[in-house]
Design an enzyme around this catalytic site. Structure first.
Site, mmCIF file in Angstrom:
data_model
loop_
_atom_site.group_PDB
_atom_site.id
_atom_site.type_symbol
_atom_site.label_atom_id
_atom_site.label_comp_id
_atom_site.label_asym_id
_atom_site.label_seq_id
_atom_site.Cartn_x
_atom_site.Cartn_y
_atom_site.Cartn_z
ATOM 1 N N ASP A 11 0.861 -1.177 0.000
ATOM 2 C CA ASP A 11 0.000 0.000 0.000
ATOM 3 C C ASP A 11 0.897 1.227 0.000
ATOM 4 O OD1 ASP A 11 -2.260 1.630 0.136
ATOM 5 O OD2 ASP A 11 -2.411 1.521 2.317
ATOM 6 N N SER A 12 0.306 2.370 -0.269
ATOM 7 C CA SER A 12 1.069 3.614 -0.250
ATOM 8 C C SER A 12 1.371 4.066 1.171
ATOM 9 C CB SER A 12 0.299 4.715 -0.986
ATOM 10 O OG SER A 12 -0.945 4.948 -0.349
ATOM 11 N N TYR A 43 -0.297 9.024 -2.146
ATOM 12 C CA TYR A 43 -0.112 8.936 -3.593
ATOM 13 C C TYR A 43 -1.160 9.753 -4.353
ATOM 14 C CZ TYR A 43 3.208 4.948 -3.415
ATOM 15 O OH TYR A 43 4.287 4.129 -3.228
ATOM 16 N N GLY A 44 -2.261 10.094 -3.695
ATOM 17 C CA GLY A 44 -3.400 10.680 -4.393
ATOM 18 C C GLY A 44 -3.107 11.980 -5.108
ATOM 19 N N CYS A 74 -4.974 -1.687 -1.698
ATOM 20 C CA CYS A 74 -5.371 -0.288 -1.887
ATOM 21 C C CYS A 74 -6.368 -0.230 -3.036
ATOM 22 C CB CYS A 74 -4.143 0.568 -2.201
ATOM 23 S SG CYS A 74 -4.529 2.283 -2.621
ATOM 24 N N THR A 76 -7.467 2.485 -4.619
ATOM 25 C CA THR A 76 -7.034 3.421 -5.647
ATOM 26 C C THR A 76 -6.030 2.777 -6.593
ATOM 27 O OG1 THR A 76 -7.428 5.316 -4.191
ATOM 28 C CG2 THR A 76 -5.944 5.649 -6.051
ATOM 29 N N GLU A 152 -4.093 8.795 9.204
ATOM 30 C CA GLU A 152 -2.632 8.794 9.120
ATOM 31 C C GLU A 152 -2.017 9.629 10.249
ATOM 32 O OE1 GLU A 152 -0.322 7.418 7.133
ATOM 33 O OE2 GLU A 152 -1.499 6.471 5.552
ATOM 34 N N CYS A 184 -12.019 2.110 1.009
ATOM 35 C CA CYS A 184 -10.649 2.594 1.151
ATOM 36 C C CYS A 184 -10.082 1.811 2.312
ATOM 37 C CB CYS A 184 -10.607 4.098 1.429
ATOM 38 S SG CYS A 184 -8.946 4.692 1.884
ATOM 39 N N THR A 185 -8.886 1.263 2.153
ATOM 40 C CA THR A 185 -8.357 0.375 3.188
ATOM 41 C C THR A 185 -8.042 1.099 4.490
ATOM 42 O OG1 THR A 185 -6.129 0.577 2.235
ATOM 43 C CG2 THR A 185 -7.476 -1.312 1.542
ATOM 44 N N HIS A 186 -7.981 2.431 4.470
ATOM 45 C CA HIS A 186 -7.815 3.172 5.719
ATOM 46 C C HIS A 186 -9.080 3.123 6.583
ATOM 47 C CE1 HIS A 186 -4.307 5.085 3.791
ATOM 48 N NE2 HIS A 186 -3.958 5.495 4.988
#
Length: 270
Positions: A11-12, A43-44, A74, A76, A152, A184-186
């Site tokens: 993932d990012s 990364y977005g 991810c 995205t 984050e 979204c994995t977050h």
């Protein structure tokens, strides 16, 4: 490839740890190497060319570690096309499931909400997948740009987080959805807060569960499943290891994990 080779998860940042959790639960005998590119997240805001270059570096590094599979943890990145990200590597690459079957099973009213990033929403992929499975369903996508910076930043008790959840939940509550996917994995990091606001009448769906099953099926098809022993989990990041440890503790037992800060371009094995 050997059955005891590790599975790579990338993932990012830290969001993919929620997918790693599901994978580890479903495949307890497997060894995992997780890579979060915390030095370059998010990364977005970057170009597609740059993102593809970063993902290519991570996959090449995982190939050096001898992985038998890579899971793109991810949504995205999955939207960029799993096969195009795999490059010339022979191992299977599994992207995030859109979770349409889980949603339709969970929704009796066929009113389905989607929480996702703006990019994922813009692809319209989830709505198309759900309607392809059931044309009578109604799909209500909501972009949630405030979530990832708060997660984050470990702002789990910040009133701004609950305010954001209520803001994004409001249009879904207005139309009466009874199932909501966290695309979204977050977002599973704040599943409890989302469930609290949405109420008991709404089923929260995490596509990591379906993604983990896809990964298992791909390994089984190649006779690469590990059936014995206790798997090891190695969590790698490119920066900020202390924060990664704290966020990992919200998903996994850190006592069962080892942590490493890596240089993706150094060409070193663990």
């Amino acid at each position: 490839m050997q059955c005891n080779a590790p599975i790579g998860v990338l993932d990012s940042g830290v969001g993919g740890l929620s997918v790693l959790k599901c994978l580890h639960q479903l495949l307890p005998h497997e060894n995992f190497i997780y890579v979060g590119d915390t030095a370059r997240t998010p990364y977005g805001c970057r170009s597609e060319k740059e993102i593809r270059s970063f993902v290519g570096e991570i996959i090449d590094w995982l190939a050096l570690q001898g992985v038998k599979q890579v899971v793109i943890a991810c949504n995205t990145l999955t939207m960029l096309g799993v096969e195009s990200l795999r490059g010339k590597h022979e191992f299977s690459v599994v992207g995030m499931s859109k979770g349409e079957q889980l949603l339709l099973q969970a929704s009796t009213k066929k009113k389905i909400g989607v929480f996702a990033t703006q990019f994922t929403i813009s692809t319209d992929a989830h709505r198309k997948a759900i309607l392809a499975a059931d044309p009578t369903a109604e799909v209500f996508p909501v972009a949630c740009p405030k979530f990832v910076p708060l997660i984050e930043g470990e702002e789990f008790t910040n009133p701004k987080l609950m305010a954001a959840v209520k803001e994004y939940a409001a249009p879904l509550q207005e139309v009466g959805v009874d199932a909501l996917i966290l695309s979204c994995t977050h977002y599973p990091f704040i599943r409890e807060q989302i469930a609290q606001v949405m109420g008991s009448g709404v089923t929260i769906v995490d596509p990591a569960e379906a993604t983990s099953r896809l990964a298992k099926e791909a390994l089984a098809a190649e006779n690469l499943l590990q059936h014995e022993g206790v798997g090891r989990v190695t969590v790698c990041c490119t920066a900020d290891e202390a924060r990664v440890r704290r966020l990992t503790a919200r998903m996994l037992s850190v006592e069962e994990c080892s942590f490493v800060t890596i240089d993706l371009l150094a060409g070193e094995k663990l």
